[in-house]
Design a protein around this motif. Structure first.
Motif, PDB file in Angstrom:
ATOM      1  N   ILE A 281       3.197 107.164 166.203  1.00 23.63           N
ATOM      2  CA  ILE A 281       4.088 108.267 166.554  1.00 23.63           C
ATOM      3  C   ILE A 281       3.418 109.182 167.578  1.00 23.63           C
ATOM      4  O   ILE A 281       4.041 109.640 168.535  1.00 23.63           O
ATOM      5  N   GLY A 282       2.120 109.451 167.369  1.00 26.42           N
ATOM      6  CA  GLY A 282       1.387 110.287 168.318  1.00 26.42           C
ATOM      7  C   GLY A 282       1.369 109.702 169.711  1.00 26.42           C
ATOM      8  O   GLY A 282       1.540 110.405 170.706  1.00 26.42           O
ATOM      9  N   VAL A 283       1.172 108.377 169.802  1.00 27.87           N
ATOM     10  CA  VAL A 283       1.174 107.714 171.112  1.00 27.87           C
ATOM     11  C   VAL A 283       2.559 107.790 171.740  1.00 27.87           C
ATOM     12  O   VAL A 283       2.717 108.084 172.932  1.00 27.87           O
ATOM     13  N   GLN A 284       3.601 107.532 170.930  1.00 28.34           N
ATOM     14  CA  GLN A 284       4.965 107.509 171.459  1.00 28.34           C
ATOM     15  C   GLN A 284       5.404 108.892 171.958  1.00 28.34           C
ATOM     16  O   GLN A 284       6.040 109.004 173.003  1.00 28.34           O
ATOM     17  N   LEU A 285       5.064 109.945 171.202  1.00 29.63           N
ATOM     18  CA  LEU A 285       5.564 111.278 171.546  1.00 29.63           C
ATOM     19  C   LEU A 285       4.579 112.105 172.354  1.00 29.63           C
ATOM     20  O   LEU A 285       4.948 113.124 172.920  1.00 29.63           O
TER      21      LEU A 285
END
Length: 561
Positions: A281-285
Protein backbone atom coordinates in the motif's frame (compact mmCIF):
# COMPACT_ATOMS: atom_id res chain seq x y z
CA UNK A 1 12.97 4.67 -18.15
CA UNK A 2 13.14 8.34 -17.12
CA UNK A 3 11.40 10.05 -14.23
CA UNK A 4 9.21 12.04 -16.65
CA UNK A 5 7.68 8.92 -18.19
CA UNK A 6 4.44 7.55 -16.67
CA UNK A 7 5.07 4.86 -14.11
CA UNK A 8 2.87 1.81 -14.64
CA UNK A 9 2.86 0.69 -11.02
CA UNK A 10 1.60 -2.84 -10.51
CA UNK A 11 -2.06 -2.37 -9.43
CA UNK A 12 -2.41 -5.49 -7.29
CA UNK A 13 0.63 -7.76 -7.15
CA UNK A 14 0.75 -11.22 -5.63
CA UNK A 15 0.82 -10.91 -1.85
CA UNK A 16 3.59 -12.91 -0.18
CA UNK A 17 3.07 -14.21 3.36
CA UNK A 18 6.35 -12.87 4.81
CA UNK A 19 8.84 -10.49 3.20
CA UNK A 20 12.52 -11.41 3.79
CA UNK A 21 14.92 -8.76 5.07
CA UNK A 22 16.76 -8.61 1.73
CA UNK A 23 13.48 -8.01 -0.12
CA UNK A 24 12.57 -5.24 2.34
CA UNK A 25 15.78 -3.37 1.46
CA UNK A 26 14.96 -3.76 -2.24
CA UNK A 27 11.46 -2.43 -1.59
CA UNK A 28 12.92 0.68 0.09
CA UNK A 29 14.98 1.33 -3.04
CA UNK A 30 11.87 0.85 -5.21
CA UNK A 31 9.96 3.31 -3.02
CA UNK A 32 12.65 5.97 -3.53
CA UNK A 33 12.50 5.49 -7.32
CA UNK A 34 8.69 5.82 -7.35
CA UNK A 35 8.77 9.27 -5.73
CA UNK A 36 8.47 12.15 -8.26
CA UNK A 37 11.73 13.94 -9.07
CA UNK A 38 13.72 15.44 -11.93
CA UNK A 39 16.20 13.54 -14.11
CA UNK A 40 19.28 14.47 -12.05
CA UNK A 41 17.71 13.41 -8.74
CA UNK A 42 16.47 10.16 -10.35
CA UNK A 43 19.99 9.30 -11.47
CA UNK A 44 21.33 9.98 -7.99
CA UNK A 45 18.66 7.71 -6.49
CA UNK A 46 19.67 4.95 -8.90
CA UNK A 47 23.29 5.27 -7.78
CA UNK A 48 22.32 5.37 -4.09
CA UNK A 49 20.14 2.29 -4.57
CA UNK A 50 22.95 0.44 -6.33
CA UNK A 51 25.34 1.25 -3.49
CA UNK A 52 22.77 0.20 -0.89
CA UNK A 53 22.12 -3.16 -2.58
CA UNK A 54 25.72 -3.74 -3.61
CA UNK A 55 24.84 -4.14 -7.31
CA UNK A 56 25.27 -2.09 -10.48
CA UNK A 57 22.98 0.74 -11.59
CA UNK A 58 21.88 -1.36 -14.56
CA UNK A 59 20.86 -4.15 -12.16
CA UNK A 60 18.74 -1.69 -10.17
CA UNK A 61 16.99 -0.61 -13.40
CA UNK A 62 16.30 -4.25 -14.28
CA UNK A 63 14.98 -4.88 -10.76
CA UNK A 64 12.63 -1.87 -11.03
CA UNK A 65 11.30 -3.06 -14.39
CA UNK A 66 10.80 -6.58 -13.03
CA UNK A 67 8.88 -5.15 -10.06
CA UNK A 68 6.52 -3.31 -12.40
CA UNK A 69 5.79 -6.57 -14.21
CA UNK A 70 5.65 -9.03 -11.30
CA UNK A 71 5.07 -7.02 -8.13
CA UNK A 72 6.53 -8.19 -4.82
CA UNK A 73 7.49 -11.58 -6.22
CA UNK A 74 10.25 -9.81 -8.18
CA UNK A 75 11.91 -8.80 -4.91
CA UNK A 76 12.11 -12.31 -3.46
CA UNK A 77 14.99 -14.42 -4.76
CA UNK A 78 15.84 -18.03 -3.98
CA UNK A 79 18.63 -18.17 -1.41
CA UNK A 80 21.29 -20.75 -0.72
CA UNK A 81 20.52 -23.20 2.07
CA UNK A 82 23.60 -22.01 4.00
CA UNK A 83 22.89 -18.29 3.56
CA UNK A 84 23.62 -16.38 6.77
CA UNK A 85 26.00 -19.03 8.09
CA UNK A 86 29.72 -18.36 8.36
CA UNK A 87 31.83 -20.83 6.38
CA UNK A 88 34.45 -21.15 9.10
CA UNK A 89 34.75 -23.82 11.74
CA UNK A 90 33.27 -23.43 15.19
CA UNK A 91 36.69 -22.91 16.81
CA UNK A 92 37.45 -19.71 14.88
CA UNK A 93 33.91 -18.38 15.28
CA UNK A 94 34.03 -18.80 19.07
CA UNK A 95 37.56 -17.36 19.21
CA UNK A 96 36.53 -14.20 17.30
CA UNK A 97 33.45 -13.57 19.43
CA UNK A 98 35.16 -14.26 22.77
CA UNK A 99 38.17 -12.11 21.85
CA UNK A 100 35.90 -9.18 20.94
CA UNK A 101 33.79 -9.55 24.10
CA UNK A 102 36.83 -9.84 26.39
CA UNK A 103 38.45 -6.88 24.66
CA UNK A 104 35.43 -4.65 25.35
CA UNK A 105 34.79 -5.49 28.99
CA UNK A 106 34.71 -2.66 31.49
CA UNK A 107 36.82 0.26 30.32
CA UNK A 108 38.72 -1.80 27.71
CA UNK A 109 38.08 -1.21 24.00
CA UNK A 110 38.94 -3.42 21.02
CA UNK A 111 37.94 -2.91 17.39
CA UNK A 112 37.50 -5.59 14.67
CA UNK A 113 40.91 -4.85 13.18
CA UNK A 114 42.59 -5.65 16.50
CA UNK A 115 40.52 -8.85 16.73
CA UNK A 116 41.81 -9.87 13.29
CA UNK A 117 45.42 -9.33 14.50
CA UNK A 118 44.70 -11.69 17.42
CA UNK A 119 43.35 -14.22 14.91
CA UNK A 120 46.58 -14.00 12.91
CA UNK A 121 48.65 -14.45 16.08
CA UNK A 122 46.59 -17.45 17.13
CA UNK A 123 46.93 -19.03 13.70
CA UNK A 124 50.72 -18.74 13.91
CA UNK A 125 50.64 -20.17 17.42
CA UNK A 126 48.71 -23.30 16.38
CA UNK A 127 50.46 -23.38 12.98
CA UNK A 128 47.19 -22.98 11.01
CA UNK A 129 47.55 -21.66 7.46
CA UNK A 130 43.78 -21.42 6.73
CA UNK A 131 42.38 -18.83 9.10
CA UNK A 132 39.51 -16.25 8.76
CA UNK A 133 40.16 -13.11 6.73
CA UNK A 134 39.49 -9.60 7.98
CA UNK A 135 36.17 -9.51 6.04
CA UNK A 136 35.08 -12.76 7.67
CA UNK A 137 35.90 -11.32 11.09
CA UNK A 138 33.74 -8.29 10.25
CA UNK A 139 30.82 -10.52 9.18
CA UNK A 140 31.03 -12.54 12.40
CA UNK A 141 31.17 -9.44 14.60
CA UNK A 142 28.55 -7.36 12.76
CA UNK A 143 25.55 -8.59 14.84
CA UNK A 144 27.42 -7.86 18.09
CA UNK A 145 28.50 -4.40 16.92
CA UNK A 146 24.99 -3.52 15.75
CA UNK A 147 23.53 -4.66 19.08
CA UNK A 148 25.98 -2.53 21.07
CA UNK A 149 25.35 0.53 18.90
CA UNK A 150 21.61 0.18 19.30
CA UNK A 151 21.97 -0.16 23.08
CA UNK A 152 24.05 3.03 23.18
CA UNK A 153 21.67 5.03 20.98
CA UNK A 154 19.94 7.83 22.84
CA UNK A 155 16.22 8.14 23.22
CA UNK A 156 14.17 10.26 20.88
CA UNK A 157 14.93 13.94 21.49
CA UNK A 158 11.16 14.54 21.76
CA UNK A 159 10.06 18.17 21.86
CA UNK A 160 12.81 20.70 21.19
CA UNK A 161 11.14 24.09 21.40
CA UNK A 162 8.10 23.92 19.14
CA UNK A 163 9.39 21.01 17.04
CA UNK A 164 8.88 17.31 17.71
CA UNK A 165 11.42 14.65 16.76
CA UNK A 166 10.75 10.89 16.81
CA UNK A 167 13.10 7.96 16.32
CA UNK A 168 12.46 5.01 14.00
CA UNK A 169 13.60 1.44 14.49
CA UNK A 170 16.16 2.01 11.73
CA UNK A 171 17.81 4.69 13.86
CA UNK A 172 16.49 7.60 11.81
CA UNK A 173 15.25 10.78 13.53
CA UNK A 174 12.12 12.24 11.94
CA UNK A 175 11.61 15.92 12.75
CA UNK A 176 7.91 16.74 12.42
CA UNK A 177 7.45 20.22 10.96
CA UNK A 178 4.16 20.19 8.98
CA UNK A 179 0.75 18.51 8.62
CA UNK A 180 0.36 15.19 6.76
CA UNK A 181 4.06 14.53 7.17
CA UNK A 182 3.88 11.73 9.75
CA UNK A 183 0.69 9.84 10.57
CA UNK A 184 0.41 7.35 13.40
CA UNK A 185 -1.99 4.41 13.68
CA UNK A 186 -2.99 2.11 16.53
CA UNK A 187 -5.88 -0.04 17.84
CA UNK A 188 -7.80 -0.37 21.10
CA UNK A 189 -10.65 -2.54 22.36
CA UNK A 190 -13.62 -0.29 23.13
CA UNK A 191 -14.84 -0.67 26.73
CA UNK A 192 -18.51 -0.72 25.69
CA UNK A 193 -20.65 -3.83 25.18
CA UNK A 194 -22.79 -3.72 22.03
CA UNK A 195 -25.91 -5.56 20.92
CA UNK A 196 -27.12 -6.58 17.49
CA UNK A 197 -30.26 -5.28 15.80
CA UNK A 198 -32.37 -7.72 17.84
CA UNK A 199 -30.96 -6.68 21.20
CA UNK A 200 -28.71 -9.73 21.67
CA UNK A 201 -25.30 -9.11 23.26
CA UNK A 202 -22.42 -9.49 20.79
CA UNK A 203 -19.39 -8.06 22.63
CA UNK A 204 -16.90 -5.18 22.43
CA UNK A 205 -15.68 -3.76 19.11
CA UNK A 206 -12.18 -2.61 18.06
CA UNK A 207 -11.40 1.04 17.32
CA UNK A 208 -8.53 1.91 14.96
CA UNK A 209 -7.44 5.55 14.73
CA UNK A 210 -5.13 7.42 12.36
CA UNK A 211 -3.64 10.63 13.83
CA UNK A 212 -1.55 13.42 12.33
CA UNK A 213 1.56 13.83 14.52
CA UNK A 214 2.00 17.56 13.84
CA UNK A 215 -1.51 18.69 14.82
CA UNK A 216 -2.77 15.69 16.90
CA UNK A 217 -5.84 15.86 14.65
CA UNK A 218 -7.65 12.54 14.11
CA UNK A 219 -7.57 11.87 10.36
CA UNK A 220 -9.67 8.71 10.16
CA UNK A 221 -11.03 5.73 12.08
CA UNK A 222 -12.35 2.21 11.64
CA UNK A 223 -14.82 0.66 14.08
CA UNK A 224 -15.73 -3.00 13.86
CA UNK A 225 -15.52 -6.45 15.39
CA UNK A 226 -12.59 -7.63 13.26
CA UNK A 227 -9.38 -8.09 15.26
CA UNK A 228 -6.40 -5.86 14.29
CA UNK A 229 -4.95 -6.82 10.91
CA UNK A 230 -3.43 -5.18 7.85
CA UNK A 231 -6.91 -5.06 6.28
CA UNK A 232 -8.31 -3.17 9.28
CA UNK A 233 -5.37 -0.74 9.09
CA UNK A 234 -6.05 -0.37 5.38
CA UNK A 235 -9.71 0.51 5.95
CA UNK A 236 -8.73 3.13 8.55
CA UNK A 237 -6.18 4.59 6.11
CA UNK A 238 -8.76 4.69 3.34
CA UNK A 239 -11.11 6.63 5.62
CA UNK A 240 -8.29 9.03 6.58
CA UNK A 241 -7.11 9.63 3.00
CA UNK A 242 -10.53 10.39 1.46
CA UNK A 243 -12.52 13.61 2.10
CA UNK A 244 -15.36 12.76 4.49
CA UNK A 245 -19.08 13.55 4.14
CA UNK A 246 -21.78 12.46 6.59
CA UNK A 247 -25.58 12.32 6.43
CA UNK A 248 -27.89 14.37 8.65
CA UNK A 249 -28.42 11.40 10.99
CA UNK A 250 -24.94 12.06 12.43
CA UNK A 251 -26.12 15.52 13.62
CA UNK A 252 -22.70 17.13 13.14
CA UNK A 253 -22.18 20.80 13.95
CA UNK A 254 -18.75 20.90 12.25
CA UNK A 255 -17.20 19.19 9.24
CA UNK A 256 -14.51 16.53 9.33
CA UNK A 257 -12.22 18.58 7.13
CA UNK A 258 -8.92 16.71 7.59
CA UNK A 259 -7.79 14.34 4.82
CA UNK A 260 -4.88 13.72 2.43
CA UNK A 261 -1.89 11.38 2.31
CA UNK A 262 1.06 11.06 4.71
CA UNK A 263 4.74 11.00 3.88
CA UNK A 264 5.40 8.47 6.67
CA UNK A 265 3.17 6.05 8.57
CA UNK A 266 4.70 5.63 12.04
CA UNK A 267 3.52 2.57 14.00
CA UNK A 268 4.54 -0.04 16.55
CA UNK A 269 6.09 -3.34 15.50
CA UNK A 270 2.87 -5.40 15.49
CA UNK A 271 2.43 -8.06 12.83
CA UNK A 272 -0.38 -6.07 11.18
CA UNK A 273 2.02 -3.14 10.66
CA UNK A 274 4.89 -5.31 9.37
CA UNK A 275 2.75 -7.06 6.73
CA UNK A 276 3.59 -7.12 3.05
CA UNK A 277 0.08 -5.80 2.40
CA UNK A 278 0.88 -2.53 4.18
CA UNK A 279 4.28 -2.25 2.47
CA UNK A 280 2.59 -2.66 -0.88
CA UNK A 281 0.00 0.00 0.00
CA UNK A 282 2.86 2.36 0.84
CA UNK A 283 4.46 1.77 -2.56
CA UNK A 284 1.14 2.19 -4.39
CA UNK A 285 0.11 5.41 -2.63
CA UNK A 286 3.54 6.91 -2.07
CA UNK A 287 4.19 6.83 1.69
CA UNK A 288 6.85 5.04 3.73
CA UNK A 289 5.89 2.77 6.68
CA UNK A 290 8.23 3.26 9.66
CA UNK A 291 8.31 1.36 12.96
CA UNK A 292 8.74 2.94 16.38
CA UNK A 293 12.09 2.46 18.11
CA UNK A 294 10.52 2.12 21.56
CA UNK A 295 6.96 1.67 22.93
CA UNK A 296 7.29 5.04 24.70
CA UNK A 297 7.33 6.75 21.28
CA UNK A 298 3.60 6.04 20.82
CA UNK A 299 2.14 8.63 23.20
CA UNK A 300 0.58 10.74 20.43
CA UNK A 301 -1.59 7.91 19.10
CA UNK A 302 -2.29 6.18 22.42
CA UNK A 303 -3.28 9.21 24.55
CA UNK A 304 -6.56 9.84 22.64
CA UNK A 305 -7.82 6.39 23.67
CA UNK A 306 -7.82 7.58 27.30
CA UNK A 307 -9.73 10.69 26.26
CA UNK A 308 -12.31 8.55 24.46
CA UNK A 309 -12.73 6.41 27.58
CA UNK A 310 -13.08 9.30 30.01
CA UNK A 311 -15.17 11.69 27.91
CA UNK A 312 -17.31 9.36 25.77
CA UNK A 313 -17.33 5.63 26.47
CA UNK A 314 -17.77 5.97 30.25
CA UNK A 315 -21.02 7.91 29.65
CA UNK A 316 -22.61 5.21 27.46
CA UNK A 317 -24.87 2.29 28.46
CA UNK A 318 -22.97 -0.99 28.52
CA UNK A 319 -19.68 0.62 29.63
CA UNK A 320 -17.44 -2.08 31.10
CA UNK A 321 -14.49 -0.06 32.33
CA UNK A 322 -10.87 -0.86 31.61
CA UNK A 323 -10.48 -2.86 34.85
CA UNK A 324 -12.28 -6.22 34.84
CA UNK A 325 -12.39 -6.35 38.63
CA UNK A 326 -14.08 -2.94 38.80
CA UNK A 327 -16.51 -3.67 35.95
CA UNK A 328 -20.08 -2.47 36.64
CA UNK A 329 -22.33 -5.37 37.62
CA UNK A 330 -25.12 -4.42 35.21
CA UNK A 331 -22.94 -3.74 32.14
CA UNK A 332 -24.44 -6.67 30.21
CA UNK A 333 -28.01 -5.71 31.17
CA UNK A 334 -27.49 -2.03 30.33
CA UNK A 335 -26.00 -2.71 26.88
CA UNK A 336 -28.32 -1.36 24.19
CA UNK A 337 -26.16 0.36 21.56
CA UNK A 338 -25.56 -1.17 18.12
CA UNK A 339 -22.33 -0.83 16.19
CA UNK A 340 -23.87 1.75 13.86
CA UNK A 341 -25.14 3.86 16.77
CA UNK A 342 -21.73 3.76 18.46
CA UNK A 343 -20.04 4.73 15.19
CA UNK A 344 -22.28 7.80 14.93
CA UNK A 345 -21.41 8.80 18.50
CA UNK A 346 -17.67 8.32 17.89
CA UNK A 347 -17.75 10.40 14.69
CA UNK A 348 -19.74 13.15 16.39
CA UNK A 349 -17.30 13.24 19.34
CA UNK A 350 -14.26 13.45 17.03
CA UNK A 351 -15.68 16.08 14.69
CA UNK A 352 -17.46 18.36 17.15
CA UNK A 353 -15.21 17.95 20.19
CA UNK A 354 -11.83 16.27 19.87
CA UNK A 355 -10.61 17.94 16.67
CA UNK A 356 -12.05 21.26 17.84
CA UNK A 357 -10.22 21.25 21.18
CA UNK A 358 -7.01 23.18 21.87
CA UNK A 359 -4.09 20.87 22.54
CA UNK A 360 -1.83 21.75 25.48
CA UNK A 361 1.18 22.38 23.18
CA UNK A 362 -0.71 24.41 20.57
CA UNK A 363 -1.53 27.59 22.42
CA UNK A 364 -4.53 29.27 20.82
CA UNK A 365 -5.08 26.82 17.91
CA UNK A 366 -7.48 23.91 17.86
CA UNK A 367 -6.20 20.62 16.48
CA UNK A 368 -8.06 21.15 13.22
CA UNK A 369 -6.84 24.75 12.91
CA UNK A 370 -3.25 23.62 13.44
CA UNK A 371 -3.66 20.87 10.83
CA UNK A 372 -5.10 23.35 8.33
CA UNK A 373 -2.41 25.97 9.01
CA UNK A 374 0.39 23.38 8.86
CA UNK A 375 -0.35 22.14 5.33
CA UNK A 376 2.52 22.65 2.91
CA UNK A 377 0.17 22.25 -0.07
CA UNK A 378 -3.37 21.22 -0.89
CA UNK A 379 -3.82 17.50 -0.09
CA UNK A 380 -3.80 15.14 -3.05
CA UNK A 381 -7.21 13.85 -4.14
CA UNK A 382 -7.24 10.11 -4.83
CA UNK A 383 -9.65 8.31 -7.08
CA UNK A 384 -11.66 5.90 -4.93
CA UNK A 385 -10.88 3.04 -7.32
CA UNK A 386 -7.15 3.47 -6.61
CA UNK A 387 -7.85 3.11 -2.91
CA UNK A 388 -10.24 0.19 -3.47
CA UNK A 389 -7.55 -1.82 -5.20
CA UNK A 390 -5.13 -1.30 -2.32
CA UNK A 391 -7.29 -1.03 0.75
CA UNK A 392 -10.67 -2.78 0.63
CA UNK A 393 -11.45 -6.28 1.83
CA UNK A 394 -11.17 -8.97 -0.83
CA UNK A 395 -12.96 -12.22 -1.69
CA UNK A 396 -13.39 -14.29 -4.84
CA UNK A 397 -16.60 -15.57 -6.47
CA UNK A 398 -17.70 -17.19 -9.74
CA UNK A 399 -19.96 -15.20 -12.07
CA UNK A 400 -23.32 -16.93 -12.62
CA UNK A 401 -25.52 -16.80 -15.69
CA UNK A 402 -26.94 -13.40 -16.48
CA UNK A 403 -24.10 -11.62 -14.69
CA UNK A 404 -25.23 -12.54 -11.19
CA UNK A 405 -22.99 -13.00 -8.11
CA UNK A 406 -23.76 -14.40 -4.66
CA UNK A 407 -22.03 -13.14 -1.54
CA UNK A 408 -23.11 -13.65 2.09
CA UNK A 409 -26.50 -15.08 0.96
CA UNK A 410 -27.21 -11.87 -0.99
CA UNK A 411 -27.67 -11.91 -4.76
CA UNK A 412 -25.92 -9.20 -6.78
CA UNK A 413 -26.01 -8.21 -10.42
CA UNK A 414 -23.40 -6.19 -12.25
CA UNK A 415 -23.54 -4.47 -15.61
CA UNK A 416 -21.54 -6.08 -18.43
CA UNK A 417 -20.96 -9.25 -16.38
CA UNK A 418 -23.08 -11.50 -18.61
CA UNK A 419 -20.12 -12.20 -20.86
CA UNK A 420 -17.98 -13.39 -17.93
CA UNK A 421 -20.29 -16.21 -16.79
CA UNK A 422 -18.26 -19.10 -15.34
CA UNK A 423 -15.18 -16.96 -14.68
CA UNK A 424 -13.78 -16.33 -11.18
CA UNK A 425 -13.56 -12.65 -10.30
CA UNK A 426 -12.26 -10.67 -7.33
CA UNK A 427 -14.76 -8.79 -5.19
CA UNK A 428 -13.72 -5.84 -3.05
CA UNK A 429 -16.08 -4.39 -0.47
CA UNK A 430 -16.44 -2.19 2.58
CA UNK A 431 -17.72 -4.30 5.51
CA UNK A 432 -19.72 -1.32 6.78
CA UNK A 433 -21.96 -1.44 3.68
CA UNK A 434 -22.00 -4.47 1.35
CA UNK A 435 -24.93 -3.36 -0.82
CA UNK A 436 -22.31 -2.45 -3.46
CA UNK A 437 -19.35 -4.62 -4.53
CA UNK A 438 -16.48 -3.67 -6.83
CA UNK A 439 -15.66 -6.40 -9.32
CA UNK A 440 -12.16 -6.98 -10.73
CA UNK A 441 -10.82 -9.45 -13.25
CA UNK A 442 -7.31 -10.87 -12.93
CA UNK A 443 -5.17 -10.53 -16.05
CA UNK A 444 -1.77 -12.22 -15.60
CA UNK A 445 -0.52 -10.53 -12.43
CA UNK A 446 -2.75 -7.47 -12.75
CA UNK A 447 -6.34 -6.87 -11.69
CA UNK A 448 -8.52 -4.74 -13.98
CA UNK A 449 -11.70 -3.06 -12.72
CA UNK A 450 -14.80 -4.43 -14.47
CA UNK A 451 -17.90 -2.94 -12.87
CA UNK A 452 -19.95 -2.42 -9.75
CA UNK A 453 -22.39 -5.08 -8.57
CA UNK A 454 -25.48 -4.01 -6.61
CA UNK A 455 -27.54 -6.10 -4.19
CA UNK A 456 -30.87 -6.75 -5.87
CA UNK A 457 -33.72 -5.01 -4.03
CA UNK A 458 -31.38 -3.49 -1.45
CA UNK A 459 -30.02 -0.59 -3.51
CA UNK A 460 -31.58 2.06 -1.26
CA UNK A 461 -30.69 0.29 2.00
CA UNK A 462 -27.49 0.16 4.03
CA UNK A 463 -26.42 -3.33 5.07
CA UNK A 464 -23.19 -4.11 6.89
CA UNK A 465 -21.42 -7.47 6.71
CA UNK A 466 -22.26 -8.23 10.35
CA UNK A 467 -25.92 -7.34 9.78
CA UNK A 468 -26.11 -9.63 6.75
CA UNK A 469 -24.69 -12.53 8.76
CA UNK A 470 -27.06 -11.83 11.68
CA UNK A 471 -30.08 -11.66 9.34
CA UNK A 472 -29.15 -14.94 7.68
CA UNK A 473 -28.68 -16.63 11.07
CA UNK A 474 -32.04 -15.34 12.30
CA UNK A 475 -33.84 -16.50 9.15
CA UNK A 476 -32.25 -19.95 9.41
CA UNK A 477 -33.28 -20.33 13.04
CA UNK A 478 -36.84 -19.38 12.05
CA UNK A 479 -36.81 -22.05 9.34
CA UNK A 480 -37.24 -19.51 6.52
CA UNK A 481 -35.47 -19.53 3.18
CA UNK A 482 -32.77 -16.92 2.69
CA UNK A 483 -33.10 -14.54 -0.25
CA UNK A 484 -32.72 -10.86 -1.02
CA UNK A 485 -36.45 -10.38 -0.40
CA UNK A 486 -36.35 -12.14 2.98
CA UNK A 487 -33.27 -10.16 4.04
CA UNK A 488 -34.92 -6.92 2.86
CA UNK A 489 -38.08 -7.77 4.80
CA UNK A 490 -36.01 -8.58 7.87
CA UNK A 491 -34.20 -5.24 7.53
CA UNK A 492 -37.50 -3.37 7.21
CA UNK A 493 -39.03 -5.15 10.23
CA UNK A 494 -35.89 -4.45 12.22
CA UNK A 495 -36.03 -0.75 11.36
CA UNK A 496 -39.71 -0.65 12.40
CA UNK A 497 -38.81 -2.37 15.67
CA UNK A 498 -36.02 0.12 16.31
CA UNK A 499 -38.36 3.03 15.57
CA UNK A 500 -40.96 1.59 17.96
CA UNK A 501 -38.25 1.15 20.55
CA UNK A 502 -37.17 4.74 20.04
CA UNK A 503 -40.80 5.95 20.15
CA UNK A 504 -41.39 4.06 23.39
CA UNK A 505 -38.27 5.59 24.88
CA UNK A 506 -39.36 9.00 23.64
CA UNK A 507 -42.80 8.60 25.24
CA UNK A 508 -41.15 7.56 28.50
CA UNK A 509 -38.92 10.61 28.36
CA UNK A 510 -41.94 12.85 27.65
CA UNK A 511 -43.88 11.33 30.56
CA UNK A 512 -40.91 11.80 32.87
CA UNK A 513 -40.51 15.35 31.64
CA UNK A 514 -44.25 16.05 32.20
CA UNK A 515 -44.16 14.60 35.73
CA UNK A 516 -41.06 16.62 36.48
CA UNK A 517 -42.70 19.81 35.21
CA UNK A 518 -45.82 19.12 37.31
CA UNK A 519 -43.66 18.54 40.35
CA UNK A 520 -41.83 21.79 39.71
CA UNK A 521 -45.15 23.68 39.40
CA UNK A 522 -46.38 22.27 42.72
CA UNK A 523 -43.11 23.18 44.39
CA UNK A 524 -43.20 26.69 42.92
CA UNK A 525 -46.87 27.13 43.97
CA UNK A 526 -46.09 25.91 47.48
CA UNK A 527 -43.10 28.22 47.73
CA UNK A 528 -45.20 31.11 46.40
CA UNK A 529 -48.01 30.44 48.92
CA UNK A 530 -45.58 30.21 51.80
CA UNK A 531 -43.99 33.45 50.70
CA UNK A 532 -47.39 35.24 50.62
CA UNK A 533 -48.31 33.94 54.07
CA UNK A 534 -44.98 35.06 55.46
CA UNK A 535 -45.51 38.54 54.02
CA UNK A 536 -49.03 38.76 55.47
CA UNK A 537 -47.72 37.69 58.86
CA UNK A 538 -45.05 40.34 58.73
CA UNK A 539 -47.61 42.98 57.72
CA UNK A 540 -49.95 41.92 60.52
CA UNK A 541 -47.18 42.08 63.07
CA UNK A 542 -46.14 45.55 61.92
CA UNK A 543 -49.77 46.82 62.00
CA UNK A 544 -50.26 45.66 65.58
CA UNK A 545 -47.17 47.55 66.66
CA UNK A 546 -48.65 50.84 65.36
CA UNK A 547 -52.05 50.51 67.25
CA UNK A 548 -52.38 52.43 70.54
CA UNK A 549 -54.70 50.84 73.17
CA UNK A 550 -56.78 53.12 75.51
CA UNK A 551 -58.22 52.16 78.91
CA UNK A 552 -61.81 53.54 78.93
CA UNK A 553 -62.35 53.30 82.72
CA UNK A 554 -59.13 55.13 83.36
CA UNK A 555 -60.17 57.90 80.97
CA UNK A 556 -63.51 58.39 82.81
CA UNK A 557 -61.74 58.68 86.13
CA UNK A 558 -59.11 61.09 84.80
CA UNK A 559 -61.48 63.34 82.97
CA UNK A 560 -64.49 62.91 85.34
CA UNK A 561 -66.80 61.75 82.60
Amino acid sequence: MTPNEPVDVHPNPVIISELPEEATVKLEVIQSLLEPCDRIAYGQRLRDGAQKLGISVRSVQRLFKKYQEEGLTALVSSNRADKGQHRINEFWQDFIIKTYQQGNKGSKRMNPKQVFLRVEAKAKEIKENQYPSYKTVLRVLKPLIDKLQKAKSIRSPGWVGSNLSIKTRDGEDLEITYSNQVWQCDHTRVDVLLVDQHGELIGRPWLTTVIDSYSRCIMGVNLGFDAPSSQVVALALRHAILPKKYAQEYKLNCEWGSWGKPQYLYTDGGKDFRSNHLLEIGVQLGFIPQLRDRPSEGGIVERPFKTFNQSLFSTLPGYTGSNVQERPKDAEKDAQLTLRELEQLVVRFIVDQYNQRIDARMGDQTRFQRWEAGLMKEPEVFNERELDICLMKVTRRTVQRGGYLQFENVMYRGEYLEGYAGETVTLRYDPRDITTLWVYRRNNNHEAFLTRAHAQGLETEQLSLDEAKASAKRLRSAGKSISNQSILQEVIEREVLIEKKKSRKQRQKEEQSYKLSQTKEVIELTESTESVLEKQEVISDSSLDDIEVWDYEQLREDYEW
